[in-house]
Design a protein around this motif. Structure first.
Motif, PDB file in Angstrom:
ATOM      1  N   ALA A 199     -11.095  -4.309 -47.430  1.00 12.41           N
ATOM      2  CA  ALA A 199     -10.128  -5.088 -48.197  1.00 12.41           C
ATOM      3  C   ALA A 199      -8.876  -4.264 -48.471  1.00 12.41           C
ATOM      4  CB  ALA A 199     -10.745  -5.571 -49.514  1.00 12.41           C
ATOM      5  N   ALA A 200      -9.064  -2.994 -48.825  1.00 12.58           N
ATOM      6  CA  ALA A 200      -7.918  -2.114 -49.069  1.00 12.58           C
ATOM      7  C   ALA A 200      -7.109  -1.906 -47.793  1.00 12.58           C
ATOM      8  CB  ALA A 200      -8.388  -0.781 -49.641  1.00 12.58           C
ATOM      9  N   VAL A 201      -7.795  -1.723 -46.677  1.00 11.31           N
ATOM     10  CA  VAL A 201      -7.093  -1.571 -45.402  1.00 11.31           C
ATOM     11  C   VAL A 201      -6.285  -2.831 -45.098  1.00 11.31           C
ATOM     12  CG1 VAL A 201      -7.401  -1.361 -42.891  1.00 11.31           C
ATOM     13  CG2 VAL A 201      -8.693   0.131 -44.437  1.00 11.31           C
ATOM     14  N   ALA A 202      -6.910  -3.988 -45.279  1.00  7.40           N
ATOM     15  CA  ALA A 202      -6.200  -5.251 -45.023  1.00  7.40           C
ATOM     16  C   ALA A 202      -5.006  -5.398 -45.965  1.00  7.40           C
ATOM     17  CB  ALA A 202      -7.164  -6.429 -45.171  1.00  7.40           C
ATOM     18  N   LEU A 203      -5.169  -5.016 -47.221  1.00  3.45           N
ATOM     19  CA  LEU A 203      -4.066  -5.084 -48.181  1.00  3.45           C
ATOM     20  C   LEU A 203      -2.878  -4.266 -47.697  1.00  3.45           C
ATOM     21  CD1 LEU A 203      -2.785  -5.594 -51.011  1.00  3.45           C
ATOM     22  CD2 LEU A 203      -4.033  -3.542 -51.764  1.00  3.45           C
ATOM     23  N   TYR A 204      -3.135  -3.032 -47.305  1.00  4.88           N
ATOM     24  CA  TYR A 204      -2.032  -2.158 -46.903  1.00  4.88           C
ATOM     25  C   TYR A 204      -1.492  -2.477 -45.509  1.00  4.88           C
ATOM     26  CZ  TYR A 204      -2.801   0.084 -51.288  1.00  4.88           C
ATOM     27  OH  TYR A 204      -2.909   0.302 -52.627  1.00  4.88           O
ATOM     28  N   ARG A 205      -2.165  -3.371 -44.810  1.00  6.13           N
ATOM     29  CA  ARG A 205      -1.626  -3.902 -43.545  1.00  6.13           C
ATOM     30  C   ARG A 205      -0.991  -5.273 -43.767  1.00  6.13           C
ATOM     31  NH1 ARG A 205      -5.966  -2.413 -38.779  1.00  6.13           N
ATOM     32  NH2 ARG A 205      -5.530  -0.181 -38.810  1.00  6.13           N
ATOM     33  N   ASP A 206      -0.900  -5.679 -45.016  1.00  9.01           N
ATOM     34  CA  ASP A 206      -0.323  -6.964 -45.418  1.00  9.01           C
ATOM     35  C   ASP A 206      -1.072  -8.171 -44.874  1.00  9.01           C
ATOM     36  OD1 ASP A 206       1.682  -6.075 -47.177  1.00  9.01           O
ATOM     37  OD2 ASP A 206       2.952  -5.543 -45.475  1.00  9.01           O
ATOM     38  N   ASP A 207      -2.358  -8.024 -44.644  1.00 11.19           N
ATOM     39  CA  ASP A 207      -3.213  -9.154 -44.281  1.00 11.19           C
ATOM     40  C   ASP A 207      -3.876  -9.617 -45.575  1.00 11.19           C
ATOM     41  OD1 ASP A 207      -5.075 -10.974 -43.374  1.00 11.19           O
ATOM     42  OD2 ASP A 207      -6.002  -9.612 -41.913  1.00 11.19           O
ATOM     43  N   LEU A 208      -3.122 -10.362 -46.369  1.00  8.39           N
ATOM     44  CA  LEU A 208      -3.563 -10.707 -47.712  1.00  8.39           C
ATOM     45  C   LEU A 208      -4.728 -11.688 -47.736  1.00  8.39           C
ATOM     46  CD1 LEU A 208      -0.110 -10.920 -49.511  1.00  8.39           C
ATOM     47  CD2 LEU A 208      -1.620  -8.940 -49.201  1.00  8.39           C
ATOM     48  N   VAL A 209      -4.804 -12.559 -46.757  1.00  6.35           N
ATOM     49  CA  VAL A 209      -5.927 -13.515 -46.708  1.00  6.35           C
ATOM     50  C   VAL A 209      -7.239 -12.756 -46.524  1.00  6.35           C
ATOM     51  CG1 VAL A 209      -6.954 -15.416 -45.393  1.00  6.35           C
ATOM     52  CG2 VAL A 209      -4.495 -15.425 -45.909  1.00  6.35           C
ATOM     53  N   THR A 210      -7.262 -11.854 -45.570  1.00  9.75           N
ATOM     54  CA  THR A 210      -8.475 -11.067 -45.323  1.00  9.75           C
ATOM     55  C   THR A 210      -8.774 -10.161 -46.508  1.00  9.75           C
ATOM     56  OG1 THR A 210      -8.086 -11.121 -42.949  1.00  9.75           O
ATOM     57  CG2 THR A 210      -9.546  -9.385 -43.765  1.00  9.75           C
ATOM     58  N   ALA A 211      -7.748  -9.529 -47.055  1.00  9.98           N
ATOM     59  CA  ALA A 211      -7.941  -8.624 -48.189  1.00  9.98           C
ATOM     60  C   ALA A 211      -8.548  -9.368 -49.376  1.00  9.98           C
ATOM     61  CB  ALA A 211      -6.621  -7.981 -48.583  1.00  9.98           C
ATOM     62  N   ARG A 212      -8.022 -10.551 -49.656  1.00 10.27           N
ATOM     63  CA  ARG A 212      -8.550 -11.332 -50.789  1.00 10.27           C
ATOM     64  C   ARG A 212     -10.007 -11.715 -50.548  1.00 10.27           C
ATOM     65  NH1 ARG A 212      -4.825 -15.852 -53.053  1.00 10.27           N
ATOM     66  NH2 ARG A 212      -3.945 -13.989 -53.950  1.00 10.27           N
ATOM     67  N   TRP A 213     -10.302 -12.211 -49.366  1.00 13.55           N
ATOM     68  CA  TRP A 213     -11.664 -12.641 -49.061  1.00 13.55           C
ATOM     69  C   TRP A 213     -12.639 -11.472 -49.180  1.00 13.55           C
ATOM     70  CZ3 TRP A 213     -15.212 -11.476 -45.166  1.00 13.55           C
ATOM     71  CH2 TRP A 213     -16.335 -12.306 -45.130  1.00 13.55           C
ATOM     72  N   LEU A 214     -12.293 -10.331 -48.586  1.00 15.64           N
ATOM     73  CA  LEU A 214     -13.179  -9.168 -48.636  1.00 15.64           C
ATOM     74  C   LEU A 214     -13.332  -8.637 -50.059  1.00 15.64           C
ATOM     75  CD1 LEU A 214     -11.996  -7.357 -45.402  1.00 15.64           C
ATOM     76  CD2 LEU A 214     -14.298  -8.272 -45.823  1.00 15.64           C
ATOM     77  N   ALA A 215     -12.243  -8.620 -50.831  1.00 11.82           N
ATOM     78  CA  ALA A 215     -12.328  -8.145 -52.217  1.00 11.82           C
ATOM     79  C   ALA A 215     -13.228  -9.058 -53.047  1.00 11.82           C
ATOM     80  CB  ALA A 215     -10.937  -8.052 -52.835  1.00 11.82           C
ATOM     81  N   GLU A 216     -13.112 -10.366 -52.839  1.00 12.17           N
ATOM     82  CA  GLU A 216     -13.956 -11.313 -53.566  1.00 12.17           C
ATOM     83  C   GLU A 216     -15.429 -11.142 -53.192  1.00 12.17           C
ATOM     84  OE1 GLU A 216     -12.178 -15.112 -52.731  1.00 12.17           O
ATOM     85  OE2 GLU A 216     -10.532 -14.757 -54.150  1.00 12.17           O
ATOM     86  N   GLN A 217     -15.689 -10.935 -51.897  1.00 11.29           N
ATOM     87  CA  GLN A 217     -17.062 -10.701 -51.452  1.00 11.29           C
ATOM     88  C   GLN A 217     -17.628  -9.419 -52.076  1.00 11.29           C
ATOM     89  OE1 GLN A 217     -19.003 -12.709 -49.306  1.00 11.29           O
ATOM     90  NE2 GLN A 217     -17.376 -14.141 -49.792  1.00 11.29           N
ATOM     91  N   ALA A 218     -16.839  -8.357 -52.043  1.00 15.23           N
ATOM     92  CA  ALA A 218     -17.277  -7.081 -52.618  1.00 15.23           C
ATOM     93  C   ALA A 218     -17.503  -7.223 -54.115  1.00 15.23           C
ATOM     94  CB  ALA A 218     -16.250  -5.988 -52.327  1.00 15.23           C
ATOM     95  N   LEU A 219     -16.589  -7.893 -54.797  1.00  7.75           N
ATOM     96  CA  LEU A 219     -16.709  -8.076 -56.244  1.00  7.75           C
ATOM     97  C   LEU A 219     -18.004  -8.802 -56.601  1.00  7.75           C
ATOM     98  CD1 LEU A 219     -15.536  -7.878 -59.089  1.00  7.75           C
ATOM     99  CD2 LEU A 219     -14.245  -9.976 -58.607  1.00  7.75           C
ATOM    100  N   ALA A 220     -18.298  -9.855 -55.891  1.00  8.73           N
ATOM    101  CA  ALA A 220     -19.522 -10.609 -56.166  1.00  8.73           C
ATOM    102  C   ALA A 220     -20.760  -9.730 -55.961  1.00  8.73           C
ATOM    103  CB  ALA A 220     -19.586 -11.852 -55.267  1.00  8.73           C
ATOM    104  N   HIS A 221     -20.777  -8.976 -54.884  1.00  4.93           N
ATOM    105  CA  HIS A 221     -21.945  -8.151 -54.601  1.00  4.93           C
ATOM    106  C   HIS A 221     -22.061  -6.990 -55.576  1.00  4.93           C
ATOM    107  CE1 HIS A 221     -24.721  -5.650 -52.083  1.00  4.93           C
ATOM    108  NE2 HIS A 221     -25.312  -6.827 -52.045  1.00  4.93           N
TER     109      HIS A 221
END
Length: 167
Positions: A9-31
């Motif tokens: 998610a952090a990698v996607a954030l810093y590559r400006d892929d915000l859709v992927t970053a948000r999805w991965l962060a939400e998945q990580a947060l839930a787990h």
């Protein structure tokens, strides 16, 4: 699995892929939440908040970043607290609240100085943009007062709302 997701998610954030970053962060947060791993929860909230700010949704970023700051405070991770304070300052700048942002920037600088750590390279551009915005939107006296106020704050003050404005 959760650590991998938040890292990606952090990698996607810093590559400006915000859709992927948000999805991965939400998945990580839930787990991480199911596991009760507070440091992971804090980091996933941090990434989610940064995504929201970059996506033009600073009103969503602030609660996530405050929750992240609280988690990092509870686990004693001062290095991450400084980074989250900078992200929170950026969110307040995006909300048009530079007087709220400047003390947070000051507190982050104090924390890093006490720890003897630099601003992470991936966070330097955001920090610089926040500083430029503060310089443009506050008079020298306002900025100096707000940064001084921030140097006197603590993270619990911020979480309790005492960092709302320079006094």
């Amino acid at each position: 699995m959760s650590s991998t997701r938040v890292h990606l998610a952090a990698v996607a954030l810093y590559r400006d892929d915000l859709v992927t970053a948000r999805w991965l962060a939400e998945q990580a947060l839930a787990h991480f939440g199911r596991l009760g791993f507070r440091e992971g929860v804090g980091w996933a909230l941090d990434v989610a908040g940064r995504v929201a700010t970059r996506a033009g949704e600073p009103e969503r970023a602030v609660p996530a970043l405050l929750a992240s700051l609280a988690e990092h405070w509870e686990v004693g991770d001062r290095w991450r607290q400084a980074s989250v304070l900078d992200a929170l300052a950026a969110a307040y700048v995006a909300l048009g609240e530079p007087v709220r942002a400047a003390p947070l920037s000051g507190l982050a600088a104090v924390a890093r100085a006490e720890l003897g750590v630099p601003i992470p390279v991936v966070e330097q551009a955001e920090r610089a943009a926040t500083e430029v915005a503060l310089a443009e939107r506050l008079t020298g006296a306002q900025r100096y007062a707000a940064l001084g106020h921030g140097a006197a704050l603590t993270v619990p003050d911020v979480l309790a709302g005492a960092g709302a404005a320079a006094g």
